[in-house]
Design an enzyme around this catalytic site. Structure first.
Site, PDB file in Angstrom:
ATOM      1  N   ALA A 174      48.471  39.951  38.760  1.00  0.00           N
ATOM      2  CA  ALA A 174      48.748  38.517  38.826  1.00  0.00           C
ATOM      3  C   ALA A 174      47.537  37.713  38.363  1.00  0.00           C
ATOM      4  CB  ALA A 174      49.129  38.116  40.252  1.00  0.00           C
ATOM      5  N   HIS A 175      46.495  38.394  37.898  1.00  0.00           N
ATOM      6  CA  HIS A 175      45.263  37.735  37.452  1.00  0.00           C
ATOM      7  C   HIS A 175      45.088  38.008  35.965  1.00  0.00           C
ATOM      8  CE1 HIS A 175      43.668  38.538  41.810  1.00  0.00           C
ATOM      9  NE2 HIS A 175      44.669  37.670  41.778  1.00  0.00           N
TER      10      HIS A 175
END
Length: 708
Positions: A624-625
């Protein structure tokens, strides 16, 4: 796009084996129809690819070439279908594994988003219409305190959690007239401003707020929609499609790394699990030494971080407010003598609903949609939603900031179909479309090259699930309220850390390995399951560019990413550490995301991790980064922007999102992006005086001369 009869038959057969479901009761047929409906709502090229995969899957020649007899998959006996799927799941050929995983995730995530699946796995669904079922759900006991992020005052006879009145009245505030949703736009529209900011996430909204307060006429463009607190229904399928890029299906081209990125006003801050972490000093010093950043060292950024934390009400989670998975992480790590602590989160009045990743219905999360977008609007900025920025055109020459035109497409909410065009004219443009969107815009604009699209960093993440003999229900409570950072500094600062994710059914089903009865048996234990995620700071080999974003000839964005040897080793070490924490916290078993079943029953079993493969789709990896594809630096050959955030060779075009991070930060990047956006916006304001032409921000039909 509708499937052919043969493709639908193959899909229905897949549904029966992957979930699994008996043929007689009709549920597989209904599920296949739901999957087909999902295909109709995603990117047409992606849907067409899935359709082609179904054709390949069901072709007799495919069966013959993979060691069987020439018979369609849909006509095989169930035992043969299982053996065929298992062969593709464990195949030595990466393309076969990719096909299997793409279809497996699609079917499982669709089934477990259906309410009829909830009873079997013990999922209670949305909090709002019911009373809290666990001590770690809803307001906590005791008296409320502004020094805490959570709401208190719970009583034993608590009713259903009410929808609060938002602190910002999004319907009645006068400045809401400055918001124009795409549904109100038709044909071609032209807008003029001092600054056009593309994106409203951690970078774009903060930059827009700072520049608007500095006196610039600012127009914000957002590809997603504007959602009020009451719009967040806590229904996973609905919110995932509304709030995530590509409706939650974004992944690398080989589908080996799914990526969760926000796509709405607020961007990633709208769906972030609320954790706020400062990038550590040794990373900031590395950026200065190796990439030439100036004024972004630990001492200079400390007050900027403090400002962000004050604006977002960032506070440490109190010790009595953790849910069981986070409590297990804290207790297990401390039992081993490892560093672990409560997380600091950006919340005010959090009722611990557990739905942070689906938008906050309770107006508690202090992301940019709640904080910085309103600040920008109050200072005179305009916001246009449901607009995809496609490219930037240079419309002027010479000077410190020549005139530019940002060309965008108005999208129909829900379907994503084009319904109009928008052109924003401004001397200053700030791209904050994320580390996938920003390099794509630059490349479509003829402004690529150098470091644009290169050095994609993802913090590759895997999961170790612990199974306990006590209630662990992880779909309630603050999903991420504790962090183990014992191993962050190893490997010359390229280590890993361990956290908890939420346990939404569809997301969990897609992530957990396997299919059929094995997978379904694991899902039935969801209430006694605790997930720990291992996040690796990638990029240890600083000479390598292991990932990238490009735009092909048809305009489709292509994403490639492959963890290197150092990342694979740290993922393995992280799995072992997460399993040790589980056992120290009392788990009876731990499993990994390897395609080949990996069950650990004690620390003595950890040696099996050395014998498992770590290639694409051989072990589950997600992220998610998403960072690094337009990184700041002094060398135009290896960076996208100057240390001030300006695109090399394009005066007046700036970047303020995760793509500018010179390396992976080694923590959730949200707070760091907000801090760097503050620094860059202040430098823009100091360098460029705001214009006062009188027509800035005005909208009008586009003339032929300005039509895209």
């Amino acid at each position: 796009m509708p499937l052919t009869a043969a493709q639908h038959a193959a899909l229905e057969a897949l549904c029966r084996r992957i979930v699994p479901l008996p043929e007689a009761d009709g549920r597989a047929a209904a599920l296949a129809r739901d999957v087909e409906a999902r295909l109709d709502g995603i990117d047409p090229e992606q849907a067409a690819l899935i359709a082609r995969l179904l054709t390949v899957l069901d072709h007799p020649v495919t069966a013959a070439l993979t060691g069987g007899i020439p018979v369609r998959f849909s006509r095989m006996a169930p035992a043969r279908q299982d053996a065929w799927l298992r062969g593709w799941e464990l195949s030595r050929i990466p393309a076969r594994r990719s096909v299997f995983q793409a279809l497996r995730r699609l079917v499982l995530s669709t089934w477990y988003a259906r309410p009829e699946s909830y009873a079997e796995i013990g999922y209670l669904g949305p909090l709002q219409p019911r009373v809290p079922a666990f001590p770690w759900e809803g307001p906590a006991p005791g008296a409320s305190s502004d020094d805490e992020p959570i709401a208190r005052g719970r009583t034993d006879d608590a009713k259903a959690i009410p929808i609060p009145l938002p602190r910002i009245d999004f319907d009645d505030e006068a400045w809401m007239r400055q918001v124009t949703e795409g549904a109100r736009l038709g044909g071609d529209t032209r807008v003029r401003a001092d600054v056009c900011v593309v994106g409203t996430g951690a970078g774009g909204a903060v930059a827009a707020a700072r520049l608007a307060e500095a006196g610039f006429e600012v127009v914000m463009l957002e590809e997603g929609g504007w959602h009020r607190p009451r719009d967040f229904t806590e229904r996973e399928a609905e919110m995932t499609e509304a709030l995530y890029a590509e409706k939650g299906t974004r992944a690398t081209d080989d589908v080996s790394v799914p990526m969760l990125q926000g796509r709405a006003v607020g961007g990633g801050t709208l769906v972030n699990w609320m954790i706020m972490l400062r990038t550590r000093g040794h990373v900031l010093e590395e950026w200065a030494a190796e990439h030439g950043t100036v004024g972004m060292g630990p001492a200079e950024l400390a007050p900027v971080f403090a400002r962000i934390e004050a604006e977002t009400h960032t506070r440490a989670m109190p010790d009595d407010a953790h849910n069981p998975p986070n409590r297990a992480l804290l207790d297990g790590a401390r039992a081993l003598g490892w560093s672990a602590s409560p997380a600091r989160v950006n919340a005010k009045g959090c009722v611990r609903s557990g739905f942070c990743g689906l938008g906050c219905r309770y107006d508690a999360k202090q992301g940019t949609a709640a904080v910085h977008v309103p600040v920008a609007l109050a200072a005179g900025a305009r916001l246009l939603t449901d607009i995809r920025a496609d490219r930037v055109e240079m419309a002027g020459h010479g000077g410190r900031a020549p005139l530019k035109r940002v060309h965008g497409t108005v999208l129909e909410r829900g379907t994503g179909r084009p319904r109009g065009r928008v052109t924003v004219e401004a001397p200053l443009v700030v791209l904050a479309a994320g580390a996938i969107g920003t390099p794509a815009i630059l490349q479509r604009s003829g402004m690529g090259g150098g470091g644009v699209g290169r050095y994609l960093r993802l913090h590759p993440t895997t999961l170790v699930t612990g199974f306990y003999d006590r209630e662990m229900y992880g779909a309630a409570g603050v999903p991420l309220s504790a962090v183990c950072d014992e191993f962050v500094g190893e490997g010359d600062g390229y280590g890993f850390w361990i956290e908890c994710p939420p346990m939404y059914p569809a997301l969990s089903a897609a992530v957990l390995p396997g299919y059929g009865e094995r997978h379904r048996a694991a899902m039935r234990q969801a209430g006694r399951m605790a997930p720990f995620i291992v996040l690796v700071r990638d990029g240890a080999d600083r000479r390598a560019s292991q990932g990238g974003v490009t735009v092909d000839r048809r305009g489709r964005v292509r994403i490639r990413y492959l963890p290197g040897p150092a990342e694979r080793e740290r993922l393995k070490r992280g799995m072992a550490a997460a399993a040790r924490i589980h056992f120290a916290a009392g788990a009876r078993e731990a499993t990994t995301l390897h395609a080949r079943e990996t069950r650990l029953r004690s620390p003595a079993d950890l040696g099996v991790l050395d014998r498992r493969p770590y290639g694409p789709n051989q072990v589950g990896v997600l992220s998610a980064h998403v960072n690094g594809t337009c990184r700041i630096g002094t060398d135009p050959a290896t960076s996208g922007c100057t240390p001030d955030g300006e695109r090399h060779g394009v005066p007046g075009l700036y970047v303020c999102d995760g793509s500018i991070l010179p390396t992976a930060p080694g923590v959730n990047p949200q707070e760091t992006i907000m801090a760097l956006a503050t620094v860059i916006a202040e430098r823009i304001a100091a360098r460029h005086a705001p214009a006062r032409a009188g027509s800035a921000g005005a909208m009008q039909p586009a003339s032929a001369a300005h039509a895209p």
